[in-house]
Motif scaffolding. Structure first.
Motif, PDB file in Angstrom:
ATOM      1  N   ARG A 103     -49.529 -33.868  50.300  1.00 22.93           N
ATOM      2  CA  ARG A 103     -48.699 -32.770  49.610  1.00 22.93           C
ATOM      3  C   ARG A 103     -48.864 -31.663  50.110  1.00 22.93           C
ATOM      4  N   HIS A 104     -50.004 -31.322  50.499  1.00 24.48           N
ATOM      5  CA  HIS A 104     -50.453 -30.164  50.906  1.00 24.48           C
ATOM      6  C   HIS A 104     -50.474 -29.515  52.445  1.00 24.48           C
ATOM      7  N   GLN A 105     -49.762 -30.705  53.206  1.00 26.49           N
ATOM      8  CA  GLN A 105     -49.750 -30.514  54.755  1.00 26.49           C
ATOM      9  C   GLN A 105     -49.311 -29.293  55.333  1.00 26.49           C
ATOM     10  N   SER A 106     -48.018 -28.781  54.627  1.00 23.86           N
ATOM     11  CA  SER A 106     -47.505 -27.663  55.098  1.00 23.86           C
ATOM     12  C   SER A 106     -48.198 -26.269  55.011  1.00 23.86           C
ATOM     13  N   SER A 107     -49.099 -26.410  54.042  1.00 27.41           N
ATOM     14  CA  SER A 107     -50.008 -25.198  53.667  1.00 27.41           C
ATOM     15  C   SER A 107     -51.204 -24.852  54.714  1.00 27.41           C
ATOM     16  N   GLY A 108     -51.551 -26.257  55.342  1.00 26.25           N
ATOM     17  CA  GLY A 108     -52.712 -26.242  56.246  1.00 26.25           C
ATOM     18  C   GLY A 108     -54.082 -26.040  55.508  1.00 26.25           C
ATOM     19  N   PHE A 109     -54.162 -26.117  54.194  1.00 25.81           N
ATOM     20  CA  PHE A 109     -55.364 -26.070  53.508  1.00 25.81           C
ATOM     21  C   PHE A 109     -56.029 -27.249  53.455  1.00 25.81           C
ATOM     22  N   PHE A 110     -57.418 -27.068  53.748  1.00 25.32           N
ATOM     23  CA  PHE A 110     -58.480 -28.176  53.205  1.00 25.32           C
ATOM     24  C   PHE A 110     -58.944 -27.483  51.971  1.00 25.32           C
ATOM     25  N   SER A 111     -59.317 -28.365  51.140  1.00 27.30           N
ATOM     26  CA  SER A 111     -59.459 -27.946  49.779  1.00 27.30           C
ATOM     27  C   SER A 111     -60.504 -29.252  49.119  1.00 27.30           C
ATOM     28  N   THR A 112     -60.561 -29.064  48.111  1.00 21.37           N
ATOM     29  CA  THR A 112     -61.705 -29.870  47.098  1.00 21.37           C
ATOM     30  C   THR A 112     -60.945 -30.993  46.606  1.00 21.37           C
ATOM     31  N   LEU A 113     -61.434 -32.008  45.980  1.00 16.05           N
ATOM     32  CA  LEU A 113     -60.693 -33.102  45.753  1.00 16.05           C
ATOM     33  C   LEU A 113     -60.301 -32.785  44.322  1.00 16.05           C
ATOM     34  N   ALA A 114     -58.934 -33.362  44.051  1.00 14.83           N
ATOM     35  CA  ALA A 114     -58.462 -33.350  42.421  1.00 14.83           C
ATOM     36  C   ALA A 114     -57.815 -34.380  42.130  1.00 14.83           C
ATOM     37  N   GLY A 115     -57.369 -34.654  40.849  1.00 19.04           N
ATOM     38  CA  GLY A 115     -56.715 -35.771  40.451  1.00 19.04           C
ATOM     39  C   GLY A 115     -56.572 -35.894  38.713  1.00 19.04           C
ATOM     40  N   ILE A 132     -70.857 -24.666  56.171  1.00 20.45           N
ATOM     41  CA  ILE A 132     -70.516 -23.578  55.506  1.00 20.45           C
ATOM     42  C   ILE A 132     -69.997 -22.261  56.133  1.00 20.45           C
ATOM     43  N   ASP A 133     -70.728 -22.311  57.586  1.00 18.25           N
ATOM     44  CA  ASP A 133     -70.344 -21.179  58.314  1.00 18.25           C
ATOM     45  C   ASP A 133     -69.107 -21.483  59.331  1.00 18.25           C
ATOM     46  N   ASP A 134     -68.679 -22.763  59.243  1.00 17.21           N
ATOM     47  CA  ASP A 134     -67.553 -23.136  59.953  1.00 17.21           C
ATOM     48  C   ASP A 134     -66.650 -24.032  59.263  1.00 17.21           C
ATOM     49  N   LEU A 135     -65.771 -23.220  58.206  1.00 18.23           N
ATOM     50  CA  LEU A 135     -65.084 -23.808  57.152  1.00 18.23           C
ATOM     51  C   LEU A 135     -63.821 -23.577  57.755  1.00 18.23           C
ATOM     52  N   PRO A 136     -62.858 -24.770  57.313  1.00 17.44           N
ATOM     53  CA  PRO A 136     -61.365 -24.541  58.045  1.00 17.44           C
ATOM     54  C   PRO A 136     -60.652 -23.668  56.846  1.00 17.44           C
ATOM     55  N   ASN A 137     -59.305 -23.651  57.107  1.00 13.24           N
ATOM     56  CA  ASN A 137     -58.399 -22.874  56.055  1.00 13.24           C
ATOM     57  C   ASN A 137     -58.680 -23.263  54.849  1.00 13.24           C
ATOM     58  N   ILE A 138     -58.817 -22.524  53.968  1.00 13.57           N
ATOM     59  CA  ILE A 138     -59.183 -22.864  52.429  1.00 13.57           C
ATOM     60  C   ILE A 138     -58.350 -22.276  51.498  1.00 13.57           C
ATOM     61  N   PRO A 139     -58.153 -22.464  50.326  1.00 15.74           N
ATOM     62  CA  PRO A 139     -57.628 -21.718  49.243  1.00 15.74           C
ATOM     63  C   PRO A 139     -58.170 -20.413  49.021  1.00 15.74           C
ATOM     64  N   ILE A 144     -58.810 -21.994  41.276  1.00 22.88           N
ATOM     65  CA  ILE A 144     -60.168 -22.670  40.910  1.00 22.88           C
ATOM     66  C   ILE A 144     -60.936 -23.488  42.028  1.00 22.88           C
ATOM     67  N   ALA A 145     -59.841 -23.849  43.016  1.00 19.62           N
ATOM     68  CA  ALA A 145     -60.655 -24.583  44.263  1.00 19.62           C
ATOM     69  C   ALA A 145     -61.146 -23.559  45.064  1.00 19.62           C
ATOM     70  N   GLY A 146     -60.459 -22.287  45.318  1.00 22.90           N
ATOM     71  CA  GLY A 146     -61.313 -21.410  45.939  1.00 22.90           C
ATOM     72  C   GLY A 146     -62.423 -21.104  45.261  1.00 22.90           C
ATOM     73  N   ARG A 147     -62.754 -20.934  44.198  1.00 30.11           N
ATOM     74  CA  ARG A 147     -63.856 -20.401  43.434  1.00 30.11           C
ATOM     75  C   ARG A 147     -64.806 -21.560  43.232  1.00 30.11           C
ATOM     76  N   LEU A 148     -64.675 -22.847  43.322  1.00 30.94           N
ATOM     77  CA  LEU A 148     -65.504 -23.940  43.555  1.00 30.94           C
ATOM     78  C   LEU A 148     -66.209 -24.002  45.024  1.00 30.94           C
ATOM     79  N   ILE A 149     -65.220 -23.898  45.954  1.00 29.80           N
ATOM     80  CA  ILE A 149     -65.809 -23.523  47.508  1.00 29.80           C
ATOM     81  C   ILE A 149     -66.925 -22.596  47.426  1.00 29.80           C
ATOM     82  N   GLU A 150     -66.335 -21.291  46.890  1.00 30.38           N
ATOM     83  CA  GLU A 150     -67.308 -20.087  46.957  1.00 30.38           C
ATOM     84  C   GLU A 150     -68.799 -20.508  46.264  1.00 30.38           C
TER      85      GLU A 150
END
Length: 267
Positions: free
Chosen positions: A156-168, A237-244, A249-255
């Motif tokens: 569902r998030h293909q258009s944004s190009g983001f790689f993110s954490t898992l959710a459901g 962690i020094d070579d992350l893809p495009n992230i939120p 909260i996804a961005g803060r979890l990654i941080e």
């Protein structure tokens, strides 16, 4: 006289004065000239109060509003402009608008419903059925394996190009922690351990409550649920893809995961 913030929605967008992008604060919504919306003032609904004053919801539903004095923002555009605290006011107004749109008629007997005056609810006077705004709990989890973090790109998030954490979504009769184990296993095929609560965030897309967790890899190989996940991998962690962004909260979890890995490397 108490100030008022007018949250005016046309379709699924928020109307704001054209000379404002809300990046300063929601005070710009106090500048709306309500005379421009005289046909809708009778539908104006006080939904809460804050330091800004009264919050007034006007929902034009599917009607398109065209004016040189206003422009429309999507909720995601507003999210990118406002702090989490400020955006929460927009999110609440939108979720109330959705609730009122979806509950004009009773789901039990089909009769028309009326809004309860002293709380946000709709009531059927024929069968006495009462409904409240829906909140759908979701888990979102950052999984680490040593000094790497698991990130995935959802269908569902293909258009944004983001790689993110898992959710459901949390299922019926399921604890939040059980949902973490199940969702990770279903989406990428691995097991997790050391599940730790991180925080939560209201998420009005359209009516979720995101409950965030940190977890460690416990075993298994990555096997993707192709209907949900396009790609997933363990990232340095020094070579992350495009992230939120960190406002989510996804961005803060990654941080937080990256911070903990760096701290362990430094010790």
């Amino acid at each position: 006289m108490l100030q008022k913030l007018h949250f005016i929605f046309s379709n699924n967008r928020l109307l704001v004065p054209k000379d404002s992008n809300l990046s300063a604060s929601l005070e710009k919504l106090q500048q709306i000239n309500v005379d421009d919306f005289s046909n809708y003032l009778s539908q104006g609904l006080k939904i809460t109060e804050s330091t800004y004053g009264e919050h007034i919801l006007i929902d034009m539903q599917k009607e398109q509003f065209v004016s040189d004095d206003y422009h429309m923002l999507s909720l995601r555009e507003a999210l990118g402009m406002l702090s989490i605290e400020e955006f929460a006011h927009v999110a609440q107004a939108w979720q109330y608008a959705i609730f009122l749109r979806h509950h004009k008629y009773c789901g039990r007997c089909g009769s028309g419903m009326q809004q309860v005056q002293w709380e946000m609810a709709m009531h059927c006077h024929r069968c006495q059925h009462r409904v409240y705004p829906r909140v759908s709990p979701c888990i979102i989890v950052s999984v680490r394996k040593g000094d790497k973090i698991l990130l995935a790109q959802g269908v569902r998030h293909q258009s944004s190009g983001f790689f993110s954490t898992l959710a459901g979504f949390v299922e019926s009769a399921e604890s939040l922690e059980t949902a973490v184990h199940r969702e990770v296993k279903e989406e990428v095929g691995i097991d997790v351990k050391n599940i730790e609560y991180f925080g939560s965030q209201p998420w009005p897309f359209p009516h979720s409550l995101m409950v965030g967790y940190l977890a460690d890899y416990a075993g298994g190989d990555l096997v993707l649920e192709e209907k949900e996940i396009l790609s997933a991998d363990w990232f340095d962690i020094d070579d992350l893809p495009n992230i939120p962004p960190k406002l989510s909260i996804a961005g803060r979890l990654i941080e937080e995961t990256v911070k903990r890995i760096r701290q362990e490397k430094a010790n």
